[in-house]
Design a protein around this motif. Sequence first.
Motif, PDB file in Angstrom:
ATOM      1  N   LEU A   1      12.815  -1.451  31.161  1.00 23.82           N
ATOM      2  CA  LEU A   1      11.930  -0.376  31.602  1.00 23.82           C
ATOM      3  C   LEU A   1      12.781   0.853  31.886  1.00 23.82           C
ATOM      4  CD1 LEU A   1       9.755  -2.438  34.112  1.00 23.82           C
ATOM      5  CD2 LEU A   1       8.995  -1.542  31.904  1.00 23.82           C
ATOM      6  N   LEU A   2      12.449   1.983  31.278  1.00 26.44           N
ATOM      7  CA  LEU A   2      13.229   3.198  31.499  1.00 26.44           C
ATOM      8  C   LEU A   2      12.548   4.169  32.447  1.00 26.44           C
ATOM      9  CD1 LEU A   2      14.607   3.998  27.928  1.00 26.44           C
ATOM     10  CD2 LEU A   2      15.679   2.708  29.767  1.00 26.44           C
ATOM     11  N   GLY A   3      11.225   4.219  32.420  1.00 24.31           N
ATOM     12  CA  GLY A   3      10.510   5.128  33.309  1.00 24.31           C
ATOM     13  C   GLY A   3      10.502   6.568  32.846  1.00 24.31           C
ATOM     14  N   THR A   4      11.318   6.887  31.853  1.00 23.06           N
ATOM     15  CA  THR A   4      11.380   8.254  31.347  1.00 23.06           C
ATOM     16  C   THR A   4      11.772   8.214  29.878  1.00 23.06           C
ATOM     17  OG1 THR A   4      12.362  10.446  31.705  1.00 23.06           O
ATOM     18  CG2 THR A   4      13.815   8.552  32.002  1.00 23.06           C
ATOM     19  N   GLY A   5      11.416   9.257  29.166  1.00 22.18           N
ATOM     20  CA  GLY A   5      11.767   9.345  27.751  1.00 22.18           C
ATOM     21  C   GLY A   5      10.529   9.463  26.870  1.00 22.18           C
ATOM     22  N   ARG A   6      10.738   9.933  25.647  1.00 20.41           N
ATOM     23  CA  ARG A   6       9.638  10.124  24.700  1.00 20.41           C
ATOM     24  C   ARG A   6       9.068   8.773  24.284  1.00 20.41           C
ATOM     25  NH1 ARG A   6      12.217  13.038  21.554  1.00 20.41           N
ATOM     26  NH2 ARG A   6      12.782  11.504  19.997  1.00 20.41           N
ATOM     27  N   ARG A   7       7.770   8.672  24.374  1.00 19.66           N
ATOM     28  CA  ARG A   7       7.085   7.436  24.015  1.00 19.66           C
ATOM     29  C   ARG A   7       6.495   7.554  22.612  1.00 19.66           C
ATOM     30  NH1 ARG A   7       7.578   7.527  29.216  1.00 19.66           N
ATOM     31  NH2 ARG A   7       7.461   5.638  30.466  1.00 19.66           N
ATOM     32  N   LEU A   8       6.455   6.456  21.912  1.00 21.65           N
ATOM     33  CA  LEU A   8       5.957   6.441  20.541  1.00 21.65           C
ATOM     34  C   LEU A   8       4.528   6.951  20.447  1.00 21.65           C
ATOM     35  CD1 LEU A   8       6.242   5.624  17.547  1.00 21.65           C
ATOM     36  CD2 LEU A   8       5.387   3.382  18.203  1.00 21.65           C
ATOM     37  N   LEU A   9       3.669   6.483  21.328  1.00 20.51           N
ATOM     38  CA  LEU A   9       2.256   6.819  21.228  1.00 20.51           C
ATOM     39  C   LEU A   9       1.812   7.789  22.306  1.00 20.51           C
ATOM     40  CD1 LEU A   9       1.059   3.184  20.497  1.00 20.51           C
ATOM     41  CD2 LEU A   9       1.706   4.956  18.867  1.00 20.51           C
ATOM     42  N   GLY A  10       2.761   8.453  22.945  1.00 17.33           N
ATOM     43  CA  GLY A  10       2.437   9.338  24.051  1.00 17.33           C
ATOM     44  C   GLY A  10       1.627  10.552  23.673  1.00 17.33           C
TER      45      GLY A  10
ATOM     46  N   VAL B   1       2.908   1.150   7.283  1.00 19.04           N
ATOM     47  CA  VAL B   1       3.324   0.233   8.352  1.00 19.04           C
ATOM     48  C   VAL B   1       4.303   0.966   9.262  1.00 19.04           C
ATOM     49  CG1 VAL B   1       4.527  -1.911   8.892  1.00 19.04           C
ATOM     50  CG2 VAL B   1       3.046  -1.786   6.873  1.00 19.04           C
ATOM     51  N   ILE B   2       3.936   1.110  10.521  1.00 15.23           N
ATOM     52  CA  ILE B   2       4.849   1.676  11.512  1.00 15.23           C
ATOM     53  C   ILE B   2       5.690   0.527  12.048  1.00 15.23           C
ATOM     54  CG2 ILE B   2       5.038   2.946  13.679  1.00 15.23           C
ATOM     55  CD1 ILE B   2       3.578   4.479  11.422  1.00 15.23           C
ATOM     56  N   SER B   3       7.004   0.627  11.915  1.00 14.29           N
ATOM     57  CA  SER B   3       7.915  -0.420  12.379  1.00 14.29           C
ATOM     58  C   SER B   3       8.898   0.208  13.362  1.00 14.29           C
ATOM     59  CB  SER B   3       8.658  -1.027  11.187  1.00 14.29           C
ATOM     60  OG  SER B   3       9.537  -2.043  11.609  1.00 14.29           O
ATOM     61  N   GLU B   4       8.720  -0.104  14.648  1.00 16.88           N
ATOM     62  CA  GLU B   4       9.474   0.588  15.688  1.00 16.88           C
ATOM     63  C   GLU B   4      10.069  -0.369  16.710  1.00 16.88           C
ATOM     64  OE1 GLU B   4      10.100   3.795  16.034  1.00 16.88           O
ATOM     65  OE2 GLU B   4       8.707   4.671  14.593  1.00 16.88           O
ATOM     66  N   ASN B   5      11.185   0.043  17.270  1.00 19.98           N
ATOM     67  CA  ASN B   5      11.749  -0.583  18.457  1.00 19.98           C
ATOM     68  C   ASN B   5      11.276   0.234  19.649  1.00 19.98           C
ATOM     69  OD1 ASN B   5      13.703  -2.664  17.440  1.00 19.98           O
ATOM     70  ND2 ASN B   5      14.421  -0.878  16.322  1.00 19.98           N
ATOM     71  N   VAL B   6      10.763  -0.450  20.674  1.00 19.66           N
ATOM     72  CA  VAL B   6      10.272   0.238  21.865  1.00 19.66           C
ATOM     73  C   VAL B   6      10.723  -0.523  23.102  1.00 19.66           C
ATOM     74  CG1 VAL B   6       8.238   1.163  20.681  1.00 19.66           C
ATOM     75  CG2 VAL B   6       8.048  -0.979  21.936  1.00 19.66           C
ATOM     76  N   THR B   7      10.847   0.205  24.207  1.00 16.55           N
ATOM     77  CA  THR B   7      11.093  -0.460  25.482  1.00 16.55           C
ATOM     78  C   THR B   7       9.769  -1.032  25.979  1.00 16.55           C
ATOM     79  OG1 THR B   7      10.631   1.501  26.811  1.00 16.55           O
ATOM     80  CG2 THR B   7      12.914   1.206  26.028  1.00 16.55           C
ATOM     81  N   LEU B   8       9.825  -1.804  27.032  1.00 22.00           N
ATOM     82  CA  LEU B   8       8.617  -2.403  27.585  1.00 22.00           C
ATOM     83  C   LEU B   8       7.620  -1.341  28.046  1.00 22.00           C
ATOM     84  CD1 LEU B   8       7.393  -5.164  28.115  1.00 22.00           C
ATOM     85  CD2 LEU B   8       8.490  -5.154  30.352  1.00 22.00           C
ATOM     86  N   ASP B   9       8.115  -0.155  28.420  1.00 22.45           N
ATOM     87  CA  ASP B   9       7.203   0.928  28.801  1.00 22.45           C
ATOM     88  C   ASP B   9       6.990   1.931  27.663  1.00 22.45           C
ATOM     89  OD1 ASP B   9       9.857   1.702  29.190  1.00 22.45           O
ATOM     90  OD2 ASP B   9       9.465   2.822  31.023  1.00 22.45           O
TER      91      ASP B   9
ATOM     92  N   GLU C   1      22.008  10.473  21.673  1.00 25.83           N
ATOM     93  CA  GLU C   1      21.380  11.735  22.062  1.00 25.83           C
ATOM     94  C   GLU C   1      21.772  12.135  23.481  1.00 25.83           C
ATOM     95  OE1 GLU C   1      17.103  11.870  21.387  1.00 25.83           O
ATOM     96  OE2 GLU C   1      17.339  10.373  19.804  1.00 25.83           O
ATOM     97  N   GLY C   2      22.365  11.210  24.215  1.00 27.82           N
ATOM     98  CA  GLY C   2      22.810  11.501  25.573  1.00 27.82           C
ATOM     99  C   GLY C   2      21.693  11.605  26.593  1.00 27.82           C
ATOM    100  N   SER C   3      20.531  11.032  26.293  1.00 26.51           N
ATOM    101  CA  SER C   3      19.412  11.121  27.228  1.00 26.51           C
ATOM    102  C   SER C   3      19.563  10.084  28.345  1.00 26.51           C
ATOM    103  CB  SER C   3      18.089  10.901  26.493  1.00 26.51           C
ATOM    104  OG  SER C   3      18.017   9.580  26.015  1.00 26.51           O
ATOM    105  N   GLU C   4      18.861  10.337  29.449  1.00 24.29           N
ATOM    106  CA  GLU C   4      18.847   9.373  30.545  1.00 24.29           C
ATOM    107  C   GLU C   4      18.235   8.070  30.040  1.00 24.29           C
ATOM    108  OE1 GLU C   4      16.798   8.859  34.937  1.00 24.29           O
ATOM    109  OE2 GLU C   4      16.761  10.807  33.965  1.00 24.29           O
ATOM    110  N   GLY C   5      18.922   6.982  30.214  1.00 24.69           N
ATOM    111  CA  GLY C   5      18.431   5.695  29.732  1.00 24.69           C
ATOM    112  C   GLY C   5      18.772   5.416  28.282  1.00 24.69           C
ATOM    113  N   GLY C   6      19.439   6.356  27.617  1.00 26.58           N
ATOM    114  CA  GLY C   6      19.812   6.167  26.214  1.00 26.58           C
ATOM    115  C   GLY C   6      20.708   4.956  26.025  1.00 26.58           C
ATOM    116  N   GLY C   7      20.642   4.350  24.856  1.00 28.72           N
ATOM    117  CA  GLY C   7      21.432   3.172  24.548  1.00 28.72           C
ATOM    118  C   GLY C   7      20.729   1.876  24.902  1.00 28.72           C
ATOM    119  N   TRP C   8      19.427   1.949  25.175  1.00 25.89           N
ATOM    120  CA  TRP C   8      18.681   0.763  25.611  1.00 25.89           C
ATOM    121  C   TRP C   8      18.639  -0.334  24.557  1.00 25.89           C
ATOM    122  CZ3 TRP C   8      14.602   0.079  22.375  1.00 25.89           C
ATOM    123  CH2 TRP C   8      14.062   1.205  21.748  1.00 25.89           C
ATOM    124  N   PHE C   9      18.708   0.003  23.280  1.00 26.11           N
ATOM    125  CA  PHE C   9      18.717  -1.006  22.215  1.00 26.11           C
ATOM    126  C   PHE C   9      19.923  -1.933  22.368  1.00 26.11           C
ATOM    127  CE2 PHE C   9      20.028  -2.539  18.056  1.00 26.11           C
ATOM    128  CZ  PHE C   9      18.846  -2.993  17.494  1.00 26.11           C
TER     129      PHE C   9
END
Length: 197
Positions: free
Chosen positions: A152-161, A5-13, A23-31
């Motif tokens: 929506l972040l528009g950037t960042g590593r996506r789970l299924l990318g 079972v994959i159990s993940e938090n994801v943004t709308l995108d 991690e200091g990434s752009e858009g980090g802290g979205w949770f």
Amino acid sequence: MGKIVISENVTLDGVVQDPMGDEGSEGGGWFLRSSEADRGEWAELERKEALEAEALLLGRRSDEWFATRWLTRSGEWADRLNGMPKYVVSATLDTPRWSNATVLRGEVVEEVSALKQRVEGEIVVYASSRLVPTLLEHDLVDELRLTVHPVLLGTGRRLLGEAGGVIPLRLVDTRLVGEGLVLLTYRRGTAGPAGLS
């Protein structure tokens, strides 16, 4: 036989990168942009999931991340997570950081397939965004539980990318978590009716 079972938090995108902002990434802290009440409802959902799981499957980075945050905690949820068996997929790790963990060193598909044969019940995968595409590509995932955060972040590593090829999924449940989060549950297969709770 076990169920992955994959159990993940994801943004709308679909971004999973840097949910807490450490991690200091752009858009980090979205949770943390979700309300405190929504995060409380999410925590209860996760607590129940942990109590029902038989084991955790993680990548090396996730093992380190969770160990630094959970080993010092106590209470029912923390005790369950710290005490349950964990399996860490890594070619370089000698000693896992989180408690009660075993390193899976061999070829990922063979190791996880064998793990599914050994463990009865749910084997939950948290984070591990580099491991998840491999599991999906090789038909090792039985269920995806995605908690979608309304940003929506528009950037960042996506789970299924990085998953290769078309992977058909069937929506089996949709659930509102708090007032702003949505839990989507998918299984392998073609589209069919979905429940709303």
